[in-house]
Design an enzyme around this catalytic site. Structure first.
Site, PDB file in Angstrom:
ATOM      1  N   ASP A 163       0.878  -1.171   0.000  1.00  0.00           N
ATOM      2  CA  ASP A 163       0.000   0.000   0.000  1.00  0.00           C
ATOM      3  C   ASP A 163       0.912   1.216   0.000  1.00  0.00           C
ATOM      4  OD1 ASP A 163      -2.121   1.778   0.214  1.00  0.00           O
ATOM      5  OD2 ASP A 163      -2.774   1.117   2.184  1.00  0.00           O
ATOM      6  N   SER A 164       0.308   2.381  -0.201  1.00  0.00           N
ATOM      7  CA  SER A 164       1.098   3.598  -0.082  1.00  0.00           C
ATOM      8  C   SER A 164       1.525   3.821   1.365  1.00  0.00           C
ATOM      9  CB  SER A 164       0.289   4.800  -0.573  1.00  0.00           C
ATOM     10  OG  SER A 164      -0.892   4.944   0.203  1.00  0.00           O
ATOM     11  N   CYS A 221      -4.970  -1.753  -0.872  1.00  0.00           N
ATOM     12  CA  CYS A 221      -5.323  -0.367  -1.184  1.00  0.00           C
ATOM     13  C   CYS A 221      -6.372  -0.365  -2.280  1.00  0.00           C
ATOM     14  CB  CYS A 221      -4.072   0.385  -1.652  1.00  0.00           C
ATOM     15  SG  CYS A 221      -4.376   2.065  -2.258  1.00  0.00           S
ATOM     16  N   ASN A 222      -7.513   0.247  -2.012  1.00  0.00           N
ATOM     17  CA  ASN A 222      -8.571   0.309  -3.016  1.00  0.00           C
ATOM     18  C   ASN A 222      -8.144   1.131  -4.235  1.00  0.00           C
ATOM     19  OD1 ASN A 222     -10.050   0.136  -0.172  1.00  0.00           O
ATOM     20  ND2 ASN A 222     -11.373  -0.820  -1.700  1.00  0.00           N
ATOM     21  N   THR A 223      -7.523   2.288  -4.005  1.00  0.00           N
ATOM     22  CA  THR A 223      -7.143   3.167  -5.112  1.00  0.00           C
ATOM     23  C   THR A 223      -6.126   2.485  -6.018  1.00  0.00           C
ATOM     24  OG1 THR A 223      -7.598   5.147  -3.796  1.00  0.00           O
ATOM     25  CG2 THR A 223      -6.162   5.407  -5.691  1.00  0.00           C
ATOM     26  N   GLY A 237      -3.449   8.797  -3.934  1.00  0.00           N
ATOM     27  CA  GLY A 237      -4.728   9.237  -4.482  1.00  0.00           C
ATOM     28  C   GLY A 237      -4.655  10.413  -5.445  1.00  0.00           C
ATOM     29  N   CYS A 246     -11.915   2.530   1.412  1.00  0.00           N
ATOM     30  CA  CYS A 246     -10.476   2.800   1.499  1.00  0.00           C
ATOM     31  C   CYS A 246      -9.980   2.041   2.720  1.00  0.00           C
ATOM     32  CB  CYS A 246     -10.199   4.294   1.644  1.00  0.00           C
ATOM     33  SG  CYS A 246      -8.465   4.699   2.036  1.00  0.00           S
ATOM     34  N   THR A 247      -8.881   1.317   2.569  1.00  0.00           N
ATOM     35  CA  THR A 247      -8.418   0.484   3.675  1.00  0.00           C
ATOM     36  C   THR A 247      -8.015   1.304   4.901  1.00  0.00           C
ATOM     37  OG1 THR A 247      -6.228   0.416   2.615  1.00  0.00           O
ATOM     38  CG2 THR A 247      -7.718  -1.431   2.215  1.00  0.00           C
TER      39      THR A 247
END
Length: 256
Positions: free
Chosen positions: A2-3, A65-67, A35, A172-173
């Site tokens: 993830d970021s 991460c959804n994005t 994002g 969003c996680t």
């Protein structure tokens, strides 16, 4: 991967299912947040983080991460599969809509209104009233454990959420780390208890299925924890310990 610390939710879910699993967390503090980036830039950052994790030869890779799933999943899969199964994180719209709604989807501005999310709504929430709620600044506030900023961002998103909503999808996680505060902000007096739908549990279970592993929550703790920060080994960010999920990982994972 993830970021930032949004991956804690899925990581903790894996740890609960398999306390003996060796875990590699690949974050991108140098590039966070993803994002606001263009799709091309975000995909490049996500690919670099994925390849840093892949160098440790994991059995599977979760995009927590959804994005990143919306914009980079096809590229990551094309690069790493079939050698490493890649599991994306999809907003839990299908189970949320099964309750009949009305449903609100809280997501980052980059995910809100995206063709990907709109497609999920069309596929799984036909006939259900759905409101897409952009949550400006919430992921960044959670990332830094900035309590005043979290409260302000949650309040702003709650003000955009229709009063008759019975179900909120945490799209969003990062939001799963502050689920209790979201519930408190959206729950209306005299209304039935608000249902919240995150993705962490389903993603963790899918990762185990993809590698043919069974849940073993009673297994003896012993799995290692490796943290990569923009490709370099480091430790859990201090902000991670502000959340139960981060403290669980620190408590269960042995010291390196």
């Amino acid at each position: 991967m993830d970021s930032g610390i949004g991956l804690l939710a899925a990581t903790a879910a894996v740890r609960r299912l398999r306390p003996d699993a060796d875990l590699v967390l690949s974050l991108d503090p140098d590039g966070m947040p993803w994002g606001p980036r263009t799709t091309e830039d975000l995909t490049a950052r996500a690919m670099a983080v994925a390849e840093a994790a892949a160098a440790h030869r994991p059995d599977a890779l979760i995009i927590g991460c959804n994005t990143a799933t919306v914009h980079a999943l096809p590229t990551v899969r094309a690069r790493l599969e079939p050698g490493i199964p890649v599991i994306g994180t999809v907003p839990a719209i299908k189970p949320a809509a099964a309750g009949g709604g009305p449903v609100a989807i809280w997501a980052t501005p980059a995910t809100t209104g995206s063709p990907y999310q709109r497609g999920l709504i069309e596929d799984f929430a036909d006939g259900v009233t759905v409101t897409e709620v952009p949550c400006w600044g919430l992921a960044e506030a959670v990332e830094h454990a900035d309590e005043p900023a979290v409260e302000a961002a949650v309040a702003a998103a709650a003000a955009l959420t229709p009063r008759d909503v019975t179900t909120v999808v945490l799209g969003c996680t990062h939001y799963e780390l502050v689920a209790d505060r979201i519930r408190a902000a959206v729950q209306r007096p005299g209304r039935p208890p608000l249902a919240l739908h995150g993705s962490a549990g389903a993603v963790a279970a899918q990762a185990l299925r993809r590698i043919g592993a069974r849940p073993a929550p009673d297994a003896a703790p012993g799995g290692s924890l490796t943290v990569l920060l923009s490709g370099q080994e480091g430790g859990l960010p201090a902000a991670a310990l502000a959340y139960p999920e981060g403290r669980l990982l620190q408590a269960v994972s042995p010291a390196p």
